[in-house]
Motif scaffolding. Sequence first.
Motif, PDB file in Angstrom:
ATOM      1  N   LYS A 126     -11.463  -4.803  -7.182  1.00  0.00           N
ATOM      2  CA  LYS A 126     -10.446  -3.885  -7.879  1.00  0.00           C
ATOM      3  C   LYS A 126      -9.715  -3.093  -6.753  1.00  0.00           C
ATOM      4  O   LYS A 126      -8.410  -2.976  -7.163  1.00  0.00           O
ATOM      5  CB  LYS A 126     -11.260  -3.068  -8.865  1.00  0.00           C
ATOM      6  CG  LYS A 126     -11.751  -3.835 -10.076  1.00  0.00           C
ATOM      7  CD  LYS A 126     -12.890  -2.848 -10.571  1.00  0.00           C
ATOM      8  CE  LYS A 126     -12.180  -1.768 -11.554  1.00  0.00           C
ATOM      9  NZ  LYS A 126     -13.153  -0.943 -12.207  1.00  0.00           N
ATOM     10  N   PHE A 127      -9.992  -2.554  -6.094  1.00  0.00           N
ATOM     11  CA  PHE A 127      -9.379  -1.804  -4.855  1.00  0.00           C
ATOM     12  C   PHE A 127      -8.207  -2.540  -4.231  1.00  0.00           C
ATOM     13  O   PHE A 127      -7.032  -2.231  -4.189  1.00  0.00           O
ATOM     14  CB  PHE A 127     -10.436  -1.161  -3.933  1.00  0.00           C
ATOM     15  CG  PHE A 127      -9.765  -0.639  -2.917  1.00  0.00           C
ATOM     16  CD1 PHE A 127      -8.997   0.477  -2.838  1.00  0.00           C
ATOM     17  CD2 PHE A 127      -9.783  -1.267  -1.607  1.00  0.00           C
ATOM     18  CE1 PHE A 127      -8.717   1.260  -1.587  1.00  0.00           C
ATOM     19  CE2 PHE A 127      -9.007  -0.645  -0.425  1.00  0.00           C
ATOM     20  CZ  PHE A 127      -8.531   0.698  -0.564  1.00  0.00           C
ATOM     21  N   ILE A 128      -8.854  -3.758  -3.933  1.00  0.00           N
ATOM     22  CA  ILE A 128      -7.735  -4.663  -3.338  1.00  0.00           C
ATOM     23  C   ILE A 128      -6.535  -4.971  -4.236  1.00  0.00           C
ATOM     24  O   ILE A 128      -5.212  -4.922  -3.484  1.00  0.00           O
ATOM     25  CB  ILE A 128      -8.440  -5.803  -2.508  1.00  0.00           C
ATOM     26  CG1 ILE A 128      -9.043  -5.420  -1.478  1.00  0.00           C
ATOM     27  CG2 ILE A 128      -7.488  -6.733  -1.984  1.00  0.00           C
ATOM     28  CD1 ILE A 128      -8.404  -4.776  -0.249  1.00  0.00           C
ATOM     29  N   ILE A 129      -6.762  -5.505  -5.148  1.00  0.00           N
ATOM     30  CA  ILE A 129      -5.669  -6.025  -6.268  1.00  0.00           C
ATOM     31  C   ILE A 129      -4.685  -4.623  -6.614  1.00  0.00           C
ATOM     32  O   ILE A 129      -3.627  -4.756  -6.802  1.00  0.00           O
ATOM     33  CB  ILE A 129      -6.426  -6.722  -7.486  1.00  0.00           C
ATOM     34  CG1 ILE A 129      -6.917  -7.772  -7.166  1.00  0.00           C
ATOM     35  CG2 ILE A 129      -5.164  -6.822  -8.434  1.00  0.00           C
ATOM     36  CD1 ILE A 129      -6.009  -8.984  -6.301  1.00  0.00           C
ATOM     37  N   LYS A 130      -5.254  -3.440  -6.639  1.00  0.00           N
ATOM     38  CA  LYS A 130      -4.681  -2.220  -7.004  1.00  0.00           C
ATOM     39  C   LYS A 130      -3.808  -2.137  -6.075  1.00  0.00           C
ATOM     40  O   LYS A 130      -2.429  -1.584  -6.133  1.00  0.00           O
ATOM     41  CB  LYS A 130      -5.530  -1.105  -7.216  1.00  0.00           C
ATOM     42  CG  LYS A 130      -5.022   0.239  -7.554  1.00  0.00           C
ATOM     43  CD  LYS A 130      -5.963   1.293  -7.794  1.00  0.00           C
ATOM     44  CE  LYS A 130      -5.309   2.729  -7.966  1.00  0.00           C
ATOM     45  NZ  LYS A 130      -6.053   3.872  -8.309  1.00  0.00           N
ATOM     46  N   GLU A 161       0.490  -2.108  -5.699  1.00  0.00           N
ATOM     47  CA  GLU A 161       1.241  -1.124  -5.244  1.00  0.00           C
ATOM     48  C   GLU A 161       2.049  -1.368  -4.223  1.00  0.00           C
ATOM     49  O   GLU A 161       3.282  -1.058  -4.168  1.00  0.00           O
ATOM     50  CB  GLU A 161       0.146   0.077  -4.668  1.00  0.00           C
ATOM     51  CG  GLU A 161      -0.487   0.910  -5.627  1.00  0.00           C
ATOM     52  CD  GLU A 161      -1.528   1.914  -5.185  1.00  0.00           C
ATOM     53  OE1 GLU A 161      -1.693   1.806  -3.881  1.00  0.00           O
ATOM     54  OE2 GLU A 161      -2.107   2.446  -6.047  1.00  0.00           O
ATOM     55  N   ILE A 162       1.632  -2.533  -3.211  1.00  0.00           N
ATOM     56  CA  ILE A 162       2.448  -2.907  -2.185  1.00  0.00           C
ATOM     57  C   ILE A 162       3.749  -3.697  -2.775  1.00  0.00           C
ATOM     58  O   ILE A 162       4.755  -3.717  -2.354  1.00  0.00           O
ATOM     59  CB  ILE A 162       1.650  -3.776  -1.180  1.00  0.00           C
ATOM     60  CG1 ILE A 162       0.708  -2.664  -0.518  1.00  0.00           C
ATOM     61  CG2 ILE A 162       2.595  -4.514  -0.159  1.00  0.00           C
ATOM     62  CD1 ILE A 162      -0.332  -3.501   0.367  1.00  0.00           C
ATOM     63  N   ILE A 179      -8.703 -11.605   2.262  1.00  0.00           N
ATOM     64  CA  ILE A 179      -7.312 -11.694   2.614  1.00  0.00           C
ATOM     65  C   ILE A 179      -6.467 -13.019   2.397  1.00  0.00           C
ATOM     66  O   ILE A 179      -5.288 -12.872   2.225  1.00  0.00           O
ATOM     67  CB  ILE A 179      -7.355 -10.903   4.028  1.00  0.00           C
ATOM     68  CG1 ILE A 179      -5.779 -10.570   4.255  1.00  0.00           C
ATOM     69  CG2 ILE A 179      -7.857 -11.736   5.173  1.00  0.00           C
ATOM     70  CD1 ILE A 179      -5.359  -9.435   3.212  1.00  0.00           C
ATOM     71  N   SER A 180      -7.210 -14.089   3.014  1.00  0.00           N
ATOM     72  CA  SER A 180      -6.349 -15.067   3.107  1.00  0.00           C
ATOM     73  C   SER A 180      -5.961 -15.902   1.456  1.00  0.00           C
ATOM     74  O   SER A 180      -4.911 -16.152   1.402  1.00  0.00           O
ATOM     75  CB  SER A 180      -7.292 -16.490   3.650  1.00  0.00           C
ATOM     76  OG  SER A 180      -8.493 -16.491   2.936  1.00  0.00           O
ATOM     77  N   LYS A 181      -6.962 -15.391   0.541  1.00  0.00           N
ATOM     78  CA  LYS A 181      -6.406 -15.913  -0.774  1.00  0.00           C
ATOM     79  C   LYS A 181      -5.547 -14.936  -1.563  1.00  0.00           C
ATOM     80  O   LYS A 181      -4.415 -15.426  -1.985  1.00  0.00           O
ATOM     81  CB  LYS A 181      -7.899 -15.589  -1.565  1.00  0.00           C
ATOM     82  CG  LYS A 181      -8.914 -16.865  -1.284  1.00  0.00           C
ATOM     83  CD  LYS A 181      -9.969 -16.581  -2.271  1.00  0.00           C
ATOM     84  CE  LYS A 181     -11.291 -17.574  -2.112  1.00  0.00           C
ATOM     85  NZ  LYS A 181     -11.895 -17.447  -0.460  1.00  0.00           N
ATOM     86  N   VAL A 182      -5.782 -13.466  -1.052  1.00  0.00           N
ATOM     87  CA  VAL A 182      -4.583 -12.599  -1.500  1.00  0.00           C
ATOM     88  C   VAL A 182      -3.274 -12.896  -0.963  1.00  0.00           C
ATOM     89  O   VAL A 182      -2.230 -12.862  -1.639  1.00  0.00           O
ATOM     90  CB  VAL A 182      -5.042 -11.167  -1.317  1.00  0.00           C
ATOM     91  CG1 VAL A 182      -4.031 -10.121  -1.690  1.00  0.00           C
ATOM     92  CG2 VAL A 182      -6.331 -10.788  -2.015  1.00  0.00           C
ATOM     93  N   VAL A 183      -3.264 -13.096   0.351  1.00  0.00           N
ATOM     94  CA  VAL A 183      -1.954 -13.371   1.076  1.00  0.00           C
ATOM     95  C   VAL A 183      -1.375 -14.622   0.744  1.00  0.00           C
ATOM     96  O   VAL A 183      -0.190 -14.790   0.101  1.00  0.00           O
ATOM     97  CB  VAL A 183      -2.068 -13.575   2.523  1.00  0.00           C
ATOM     98  CG1 VAL A 183      -0.740 -14.205   3.113  1.00  0.00           C
ATOM     99  CG2 VAL A 183      -2.479 -12.080   3.226  1.00  0.00           C
ATOM    100  N   LEU A 184      -2.179 -15.825   0.233  1.00  0.00           N
ATOM    101  CA  LEU A 184      -1.646 -16.806  -0.418  1.00  0.00           C
ATOM    102  C   LEU A 184      -1.201 -16.839  -1.724  1.00  0.00           C
ATOM    103  O   LEU A 184       0.080 -17.255  -1.976  1.00  0.00           O
ATOM    104  CB  LEU A 184      -2.961 -18.088  -0.122  1.00  0.00           C
ATOM    105  CG  LEU A 184      -2.403 -19.443  -0.927  1.00  0.00           C
ATOM    106  CD1 LEU A 184      -1.337 -19.924  -0.086  1.00  0.00           C
ATOM    107  CD2 LEU A 184      -3.509 -20.222  -0.712  1.00  0.00           C
ATOM    108  N   PHE A 185      -1.471 -16.076  -2.469  1.00  0.00           N
ATOM    109  CA  PHE A 185      -1.142 -15.744  -3.916  1.00  0.00           C
ATOM    110  C   PHE A 185       0.157 -15.026  -3.766  1.00  0.00           C
ATOM    111  O   PHE A 185       1.106 -15.505  -4.560  1.00  0.00           O
ATOM    112  CB  PHE A 185      -2.260 -14.843  -4.567  1.00  0.00           C
ATOM    113  CG  PHE A 185      -1.880 -14.279  -5.794  1.00  0.00           C
ATOM    114  CD1 PHE A 185      -1.840 -14.971  -7.083  1.00  0.00           C
ATOM    115  CD2 PHE A 185      -1.349 -13.051  -5.827  1.00  0.00           C
ATOM    116  CE1 PHE A 185      -1.577 -14.607  -8.167  1.00  0.00           C
ATOM    117  CE2 PHE A 185      -0.681 -12.516  -7.137  1.00  0.00           C
ATOM    118  CZ  PHE A 185      -0.873 -13.613  -8.291  1.00  0.00           C
TER     119      PHE A 185
END
Length: 268
Positions: A112-116, A120-121, A70-76
């Motif tokens: 894959k699920f998280i990036i998908k 969408e978000i 989550i930290s990497k995705v939020v930072l991105f």
Amino acid sequence: MNISPNILSNHNNVSNCAVDTNILIAVYNDEDRLHQDALELMKHINNLYIGHSVIDETCITFGKKIREVISKVVLFYSKLDLKSREEEIIKMENDLLSQLNSENPQNVNFHKFIIKKSREIRKKSSSNNDIIKGLLRLHKELNDAVCILNTITNKILSINSEINFYPYTFVNNKRYNDKIREVTELIKDIKFKDSNDKKIFVELVVCYPAHFELPIVFVSDDKEFIKKSHRAIDKLKSKYGESYFDDLIFKLLKEYLKDLTSIYSNKV
């Protein structure tokens, strides 16, 4: 332990199922390799039994996986230029997916699920801050057993509106507590993969047969769990008798779907 011909000949009997954690995860995650098979299973179930230990492990699994990324995705997404062209953003999201996969190849389908979901978000958001809020809501859901179970339940009902859901777990009284200690002692030599697998097995056999419409089929994709469960049942027979567990069947998902296919083909 195999399904007897008499059991397979009765549609009502074969539709009483309890499921392992990997089946619930596959229903929830549409990027999971088992997703379509798990949904196919749900189409044929009349009574679905879900152990509290399975729900707990599902939540623990999702929570652990989302916390890892989550930290990497939020930072991105906090740094993403939303004015970039869509194809450029998609490429950057795919690069993030590749990075996550390289760091933890075991969780490719979850990534894959998280990036998908993140994509969408993003498409529904008007700012980076909106995206972050959406990601944090997703993070909260994946750490909340009630949210996860509600999502799973709604997905199942969308393809099988007739299904009945039955949670099961230990009753806190002397009879159940004695049986838990008894079962645990009898199978102490069986080395399950981890403590969660052992909890799932013990909960199932302690609740059997009173909590289920019989026969009950426990479905999993974990070959090791099925193998260890068969060995543990053989141990328990010394105490409960050879025929006591005749109505408790352990099946791999693929094998059980083949059984169901054979049943319905013969009925046509």
